[in-house]
Design a protein around this motif. Structure first.
Motif, PDB file in Angstrom:
ATOM      1  N   ASN A 134      -6.644 -41.678  20.036  1.00 20.91           N
ATOM      2  CA  ASN A 134      -5.303 -41.712  20.611  1.00 20.91           C
ATOM      3  C   ASN A 134      -4.194 -41.826  19.577  1.00 20.91           C
ATOM      4  O   ASN A 134      -3.027 -41.721  19.920  1.00 20.91           O
ATOM      5  CB  ASN A 134      -5.185 -42.857  21.617  1.00 20.91           C
ATOM      6  CG  ASN A 134      -5.942 -42.572  22.888  1.00 20.91           C
ATOM      7  OD1 ASN A 134      -6.228 -41.426  23.198  1.00 20.91           O
ATOM      8  ND2 ASN A 134      -6.263 -43.613  23.624  1.00 20.91           N
ATOM      9  N   LYS A 135      -4.545 -42.024  18.367  1.00 20.29           N
ATOM     10  CA  LYS A 135      -3.530 -42.149  17.330  1.00 20.29           C
ATOM     11  C   LYS A 135      -3.276 -40.786  16.696  1.00 20.29           C
ATOM     12  O   LYS A 135      -4.183 -39.992  16.507  1.00 20.29           O
ATOM     13  CB  LYS A 135      -3.973 -43.145  16.264  1.00 20.29           C
ATOM     14  CG  LYS A 135      -2.885 -43.418  15.280  1.00 20.29           C
ATOM     15  CD  LYS A 135      -3.139 -44.659  14.504  1.00 20.29           C
ATOM     16  CE  LYS A 135      -1.914 -44.799  13.638  1.00 20.29           C
ATOM     17  NZ  LYS A 135      -1.965 -45.639  12.606  1.00 20.29           N
ATOM     18  N   VAL A 136      -2.017 -40.521  16.349  1.00 21.07           N
ATOM     19  CA  VAL A 136      -1.637 -39.285  15.681  1.00 21.07           C
ATOM     20  C   VAL A 136      -1.462 -39.599  14.206  1.00 21.07           C
ATOM     21  O   VAL A 136      -0.795 -40.563  13.838  1.00 21.07           O
ATOM     22  CB  VAL A 136      -0.331 -38.722  16.283  1.00 21.07           C
ATOM     23  CG1 VAL A 136       0.112 -37.484  15.530  1.00 21.07           C
ATOM     24  CG2 VAL A 136      -0.513 -38.423  17.754  1.00 21.07           C
ATOM     25  N   TYR A 137      -2.074 -38.768  13.366  1.00 21.85           N
ATOM     26  CA  TYR A 137      -2.034 -38.974  11.919  1.00 21.85           C
ATOM     27  C   TYR A 137      -1.150 -37.911  11.292  1.00 21.85           C
ATOM     28  O   TYR A 137      -1.295 -36.711  11.567  1.00 21.85           O
ATOM     29  CB  TYR A 137      -3.458 -38.902  11.342  1.00 21.85           C
ATOM     30  CG  TYR A 137      -4.390 -39.901  11.985  1.00 21.85           C
ATOM     31  CD1 TYR A 137      -4.397 -41.221  11.581  1.00 21.85           C
ATOM     32  CD2 TYR A 137      -5.230 -39.522  13.022  1.00 21.85           C
ATOM     33  CE1 TYR A 137      -5.230 -42.148  12.174  1.00 21.85           C
ATOM     34  CE2 TYR A 137      -6.061 -40.444  13.619  1.00 21.85           C
ATOM     35  CZ  TYR A 137      -6.064 -41.745  13.203  1.00 21.85           C
ATOM     36  OH  TYR A 137      -6.886 -42.660  13.801  1.00 21.85           O
ATOM     37  N   THR A 138      -0.243 -38.334  10.428  1.00 22.51           N
ATOM     38  CA  THR A 138       0.673 -37.415   9.771  1.00 22.51           C
ATOM     39  C   THR A 138       0.253 -37.249   8.320  1.00 22.51           C
ATOM     40  O   THR A 138       0.157 -38.220   7.577  1.00 22.51           O
ATOM     41  CB  THR A 138       2.119 -37.951   9.839  1.00 22.51           C
ATOM     42  OG1 THR A 138       2.446 -38.191  11.202  1.00 22.51           O
ATOM     43  CG2 THR A 138       3.086 -36.962   9.237  1.00 22.51           C
ATOM     44  N   ILE A 139       0.046 -35.949   7.942  1.00 23.42           N
ATOM     45  CA  ILE A 139      -0.344 -35.624   6.574  1.00 23.42           C
ATOM     46  C   ILE A 139       0.535 -34.455   6.126  1.00 23.42           C
ATOM     47  O   ILE A 139       0.510 -33.378   6.733  1.00 23.42           O
ATOM     48  CB  ILE A 139      -1.822 -35.209   6.490  1.00 23.42           C
ATOM     49  CG1 ILE A 139      -2.724 -36.294   7.090  1.00 23.42           C
ATOM     50  CG2 ILE A 139      -2.217 -34.929   5.052  1.00 23.42           C
ATOM     51  CD1 ILE A 139      -4.139 -35.858   7.311  1.00 23.42           C
ATOM     52  N   ASN A 140       1.308 -34.662   5.087  1.00 19.90           N
ATOM     53  CA  ASN A 140       2.175 -33.605   4.536  1.00 19.90           C
ATOM     54  C   ASN A 140       3.060 -32.978   5.610  1.00 19.90           C
ATOM     55  O   ASN A 140       3.118 -31.762   5.776  1.00 19.90           O
ATOM     56  CB  ASN A 140       1.356 -32.518   3.842  1.00 19.90           C
ATOM     57  CG  ASN A 140       0.613 -33.048   2.645  1.00 19.90           C
ATOM     58  OD1 ASN A 140       1.037 -34.009   2.018  1.00 19.90           O
ATOM     59  ND2 ASN A 140      -0.524 -32.440   2.328  1.00 19.90           N
ATOM     60  N   ASP A 141       3.730 -33.758   6.388  1.00 21.96           N
ATOM     61  CA  ASP A 141       4.636 -33.349   7.466  1.00 21.96           C
ATOM     62  C   ASP A 141       3.942 -32.569   8.574  1.00 21.96           C
ATOM     63  O   ASP A 141       4.587 -31.863   9.341  1.00 21.96           O
ATOM     64  CB  ASP A 141       5.795 -32.510   6.893  1.00 21.96           C
ATOM     65  CG  ASP A 141       6.639 -33.318   5.922  1.00 21.96           C
ATOM     66  OD1 ASP A 141       6.722 -34.549   6.114  1.00 21.96           O
ATOM     67  OD2 ASP A 141       7.197 -32.725   4.979  1.00 21.96           O
ATOM     68  N   LYS A 142       2.662 -32.660   8.669  1.00 24.08           N
ATOM     69  CA  LYS A 142       1.904 -32.051   9.750  1.00 24.08           C
ATOM     70  C   LYS A 142       1.203 -33.171  10.503  1.00 24.08           C
ATOM     71  O   LYS A 142       0.720 -34.129   9.914  1.00 24.08           O
ATOM     72  CB  LYS A 142       0.867 -31.068   9.214  1.00 24.08           C
ATOM     73  CG  LYS A 142       1.480 -29.874   8.522  1.00 24.08           C
ATOM     74  CD  LYS A 142       0.390 -28.973   7.997  1.00 24.08           C
ATOM     75  CE  LYS A 142       1.012 -27.838   7.197  1.00 24.08           C
ATOM     76  NZ  LYS A 142      -0.008 -27.000   6.566  1.00 24.08           N
ATOM     77  N   THR A 143       1.156 -33.040  11.807  1.00 25.26           N
ATOM     78  CA  THR A 143       0.524 -34.077  12.617  1.00 25.26           C
ATOM     79  C   THR A 143      -0.861 -33.602  13.065  1.00 25.26           C
ATOM     80  O   THR A 143      -1.049 -32.449  13.445  1.00 25.26           O
ATOM     81  CB  THR A 143       1.378 -34.408  13.857  1.00 25.26           C
ATOM     82  OG1 THR A 143       1.597 -33.218  14.598  1.00 25.26           O
ATOM     83  CG2 THR A 143       2.697 -35.026  13.451  1.00 25.26           C
ATOM     84  N   TYR A 144      -1.777 -34.517  12.984  1.00 26.03           N
ATOM     85  CA  TYR A 144      -3.158 -34.231  13.349  1.00 26.03           C
ATOM     86  C   TYR A 144      -3.638 -35.270  14.343  1.00 26.03           C
ATOM     87  O   TYR A 144      -3.179 -36.412  14.344  1.00 26.03           O
ATOM     88  CB  TYR A 144      -4.077 -34.290  12.119  1.00 26.03           C
ATOM     89  CG  TYR A 144      -3.787 -33.252  11.059  1.00 26.03           C
ATOM     90  CD1 TYR A 144      -4.362 -32.003  11.128  1.00 26.03           C
ATOM     91  CD2 TYR A 144      -2.948 -33.535   9.983  1.00 26.03           C
ATOM     92  CE1 TYR A 144      -4.114 -31.048  10.157  1.00 26.03           C
ATOM     93  CE2 TYR A 144      -2.697 -32.595   9.010  1.00 26.03           C
ATOM     94  CZ  TYR A 144      -3.282 -31.357   9.103  1.00 26.03           C
ATOM     95  OH  TYR A 144      -3.034 -30.419   8.139  1.00 26.03           O
ATOM     96  N   LYS A 145      -4.566 -34.840  15.178  1.00 24.56           N
ATOM     97  CA  LYS A 145      -5.252 -35.799  16.040  1.00 24.56           C
ATOM     98  C   LYS A 145      -6.734 -35.773  15.661  1.00 24.56           C
ATOM     99  O   LYS A 145      -7.246 -34.764  15.169  1.00 24.56           O
ATOM    100  CB  LYS A 145      -5.038 -35.499  17.515  1.00 24.56           C
ATOM    101  CG  LYS A 145      -5.586 -34.186  17.982  1.00 24.56           C
ATOM    102  CD  LYS A 145      -5.312 -33.980  19.450  1.00 24.56           C
ATOM    103  CE  LYS A 145      -5.891 -32.627  19.870  1.00 24.56           C
ATOM    104  NZ  LYS A 145      -5.697 -32.391  21.283  1.00 24.56           N
ATOM    105  N   ALA A 146      -7.385 -36.872  15.906  1.00 22.09           N
ATOM    106  CA  ALA A 146      -8.779 -37.018  15.490  1.00 22.09           C
ATOM    107  C   ALA A 146      -9.691 -37.013  16.707  1.00 22.09           C
ATOM    108  O   ALA A 146      -9.305 -37.446  17.793  1.00 22.09           O
ATOM    109  CB  ALA A 146      -8.961 -38.314  14.717  1.00 22.09           C
ATOM    110  N   LYS A 147     -10.885 -36.502  16.510  1.00 25.43           N
ATOM    111  CA  LYS A 147     -11.912 -36.534  17.547  1.00 25.43           C
ATOM    112  C   LYS A 147     -13.182 -37.089  16.916  1.00 25.43           C
ATOM    113  O   LYS A 147     -13.638 -36.598  15.891  1.00 25.43           O
ATOM    114  CB  LYS A 147     -12.170 -35.124  18.066  1.00 25.43           C
ATOM    115  CG  LYS A 147     -13.321 -35.033  19.042  1.00 25.43           C
ATOM    116  CD  LYS A 147     -12.899 -34.336  20.300  1.00 25.43           C
ATOM    117  CE  LYS A 147     -14.053 -34.110  21.236  1.00 25.43           C
ATOM    118  NZ  LYS A 147     -14.436 -35.283  21.965  1.00 25.43           N
ATOM    119  N   VAL A 148     -13.736 -38.103  17.522  1.00 29.70           N
ATOM    120  CA  VAL A 148     -14.957 -38.725  17.005  1.00 29.70           C
ATOM    121  C   VAL A 148     -16.136 -37.850  17.398  1.00 29.70           C
ATOM    122  O   VAL A 148     -16.382 -37.609  18.569  1.00 29.70           O
ATOM    123  CB  VAL A 148     -15.126 -40.158  17.558  1.00 29.70           C
ATOM    124  CG1 VAL A 148     -16.419 -40.770  17.085  1.00 29.70           C
ATOM    125  CG2 VAL A 148     -13.946 -41.024  17.174  1.00 29.70           C
TER     126      VAL A 148
END
Length: 167
Positions: A134-148
């Motif tokens: 449920n958390k959004v991760y920001t890397i180099n001005d791009k947002t990513y979501k994670a899936k386990v």
């Protein structure tokens, strides 16, 4: 009144001499048998004391081993570390530092499971997955979501994650 003179009659003298010799011989036999029985009892008691001390030492050793095993089992049944691995970091062309930042961020989010017992973490595994996803991760001005993709719960919590672009 006087005591009859038994010293002049040899039959009585032999009778009293026989009683005295019998008493002395029976007393010697009694002392011999009592002494041998007591000696056997003393030897048996000494052997039993030695056996008891040996058994007590063994019991102490077993208790120490049991205590060590219990401590080891307690340590083994707790989660001691968390490992996070990004499976598809190359697909999104993430650099190694960015990949490590995401992994560290996820580790920080779930680091409260360290030193908790495995059973309670297993019961809350869905909550743990949702916390990561449920958390959004920001890397180099791009947002990513994670899936386990994989969650392994043992003394080491191992999490494999796939990332994708957030919408």
């Amino acid at each position: 009144m006087r005591v009859p003179p038994y010293h002049k009659k040899p039959g009585w003298q032999r009778f009293f001499a026989g009683i005295m010799c019998g008493a002395v011989i029976s007393w010697c036999v009694f002392l011999f048998t009592y002494g041998t029985f007591q000696e056997k009892q003393v030897i048996m008691i000494r052997e039993q004391k030695e056996r008891i001390t040996d058994l007590n030492k063994q019991i102490d050793i077993y208790r120490e081993d049991l205590h060590k095993l219990n401590e080891d089992n307690k340590r083994k049944l707790l989660i001691q570390s968390v490992d996070v691995k990004l499976v598809n970091a190359k697909q999104y062309k993430l650099s190694q530092p960015d990949q490590m930042n995401v992994e560290e961020n996820i580790k920080d989010n779930i680091s409260d499971v360290i030193t908790k017992d495995i059973e309670s973490v297993y019961r809350t595994r869905e909550l743990l997955k949702r916390t990561i996803e449920n958390k959004v991760y920001t890397i180099n001005d791009k947002t990513y979501k994670a899936k386990v993709t994989e969650l392994t719960i043992y003394t080491r919590l191992s999490v494999e994650i796939k990332i994708s672009f957030s919408e």
